[in-house]
Scaffold this motif. Structure first.
Motif, PDB file in Angstrom:
ATOM      1  N   THR A 257       0.920  -1.150  -0.138  1.00  0.00           N
ATOM      2  CA  THR A 257       0.101   0.049  -0.021  1.00  0.00           C
ATOM      3  C   THR A 257       0.906   1.217  -0.081  1.00  0.00           C
ATOM      4  O   THR A 257       2.168   1.149   0.324  1.00  0.00           O
ATOM      5  N   TYR A 258       0.154   2.596  -0.240  1.00  0.00           N
ATOM      6  CA  TYR A 258       0.793   3.693  -0.234  1.00  0.00           C
ATOM      7  C   TYR A 258       1.610   3.939   1.155  1.00  0.00           C
ATOM      8  O   TYR A 258       2.770   4.337   1.509  1.00  0.00           O
ATOM      9  N   GLY A 259       0.747   3.695   2.108  1.00  0.00           N
ATOM     10  CA  GLY A 259       1.102   4.008   3.534  1.00  0.00           C
ATOM     11  C   GLY A 259       2.466   3.139   3.919  1.00  0.00           C
ATOM     12  O   GLY A 259       3.314   3.296   4.470  1.00  0.00           O
ATOM     13  N   ALA A 260       2.232   1.789   3.528  1.00  0.00           N
ATOM     14  CA  ALA A 260       3.276   1.039   3.834  1.00  0.00           C
ATOM     15  C   ALA A 260       4.688   1.195   3.098  1.00  0.00           C
ATOM     16  O   ALA A 260       5.723   1.136   3.592  1.00  0.00           O
ATOM     17  N   TYR A 261       4.508   1.427   1.936  1.00  0.00           N
ATOM     18  CA  TYR A 261       5.536   2.018   0.798  1.00  0.00           C
ATOM     19  C   TYR A 261       6.329   3.021   1.714  1.00  0.00           C
ATOM     20  O   TYR A 261       7.714   3.246   1.866  1.00  0.00           O
TER      21      TYR A 261
END
Length: 268
Positions: free
Chosen positions: A21-25
Motif C-alpha cells: 500500500t501507499y502507506g506501507a511503501y
C-alpha cells in the motif's frame, strides 16, 4: 491477458496495491509517529516547529544524495548528469527558503511557550547540514571538536566528509581532465577566464561553474533568511544549545563556498 495501458501486459496495479500500500511503501505509520511534543500541556505551535525541522532534515538527506552523485559525475566527466542533478538541487534549495515563511507564522509569544523545552538542543547540531557544508567545500574541523553531543556514527560521518573530496575538488579534477591548468589558485583563475572567454569550446564547463555558483548563492540566501527568522523570533537572545543565536548566524553571512568563481566576475 491484455494490458491495461499503464504498464506491462497482464499487470493489474489495483491488485498489486493489495500487497504493497501507499502507506506501507512510505512507512507512514512510523513517519507520522515521530512528531512527539515535549511541552505539557501541549503548546499550540510545537507541532509546527517539529514538523518544519523534520522536513528540513528529509530535504538535507536528499541533497546529500544528489550532491554526492554530482561530485561523482564531475570526476567522471559526465557533465550532462551533473547539470541535470544540479537543477534538482537548486529546486530543493528554493523550497528550503520558501519553508521559512511557514515557520514565521509562529509568533514569538507562541515560540516562548515551549522554547525552554528545547534546551540544550539546537539547529547548530544538525549533522546533515554540516555534512552538506563540508561536501560543498566549507570544511570546518572545529565543528567536530566543539560539538560534544555527537554519537559515534555522527562523528564518523563528519570525519569521512572532512577526508573526502568536495564538490570544488571534483570540479578542479574536471578542469584538469579537459587539459586546463589547475595546480593552484592562480592557475585555476587563468583556466576559469579561458573557459569564460571560449564558450564555443568550453560552454559545458562554464554552465557547470554557473550551477556551482547558484548552489553557493542559494546557500547564502538560506543563511540570510534563517538569521532574519531567528531575529524575528528571539531577537538577540542566546540560542539553545549554547550558541549565541543571531550574532553567530550573522557572522556566517559572508561565507562563500567558491570564492574563485565570485572573483572571476572581476577578471572578465
Amino acid at each position: 491477458m491484455p494490458g491495461n495501458g499503464y504498464g506491462a501486459p497482464g499487470r493489474n496495479f489495483g491488485e498489486e496495491g493489495g500487497r504493497l500500500t501507499y502507506g506501507a511503501y512510505l512507512r507512514l505509520p512510523t513517519l507520522l509517529d515521530q512528531q512527539v511534543l515535549e511541552s505539557e500541556p501541549p503548546a499550540r505551535d510545537e507541532l509546527l516547529f517539529i514538523t518544519i525541522h523534520q522536513v528540513y532534515e528529509l530535504w538535507f538527506k536528499l541533497l546529500l544524495h544528489e550532491l554526492g552523485e554530482i561530485r561523482r559525475a564531475m570526476i567522471d566527466d559526465e557533465v550532462w548528469l551533473a547539470r541535470h542533478l544540479f537543477r534538482r538541487v537548486h529546486a530543493v534549495e528554493r523550497v528550503l527558503v520558501d519553508q521559512i515563511p511557514v515557520l514565521e507564522t509562529m509568533t514569538p509569544q507562541d515560540f516562548m511557550a515551549f522554547r525552554e523545552k528545547l534546551a540544550p538542543a539546537s539547529g547548530f547540531q544538525s549533522v546533515q547540514f554540516r555534512e552538506m557544508e563540508f561536501l560543498s567545500g566549507h570544511k570546518d574541523p572545529g565543528f567536530v571538536k566543539r560539538f560534544r553531543g555527537l554519537t559515534d556514527d555522527e562523528r564518523e560521518r563528519l570525519d569521512r566528509r572532512l577526508a573526502e573530496p568536495t564538490l570544488w575538488d571534483a570540479f578542479v579534477t574536471l578542469l584538469r581532465g579537459r587539459g586546463l591548468a589547475a595546480g593552484d589558485d592562480d592557475e585555476i583563475r587563468e583556466s576559469l577566464v579561458t573557459v569564460a572567454h571560449d564558450r564555443e569550446r568550453y560552454d559545458d564547463l562554464w554552465q557547470l561553474s554557473e550551477d556551482l555558483l547558484t548552489h553557493d548563492e542559494m546557500a547564502a540566501l538560506w543563511r540570510q533568511r534563517h538569521v532574519q527568522m531567528v531575529e524575528r523570533q528571539i531577537g538577540t537572545k542566546s540560542g539553545t544549545g549554547g550558541s549565541t543565536g543571531a550574532p553567530y548566524l550573522r557572522s556566517r553571512l559572508d561565507l562563500r563556498y567558491y570564492p574563485l568563481l565570485w572573483e572571476l566576475r572581476t577578471l572578465l
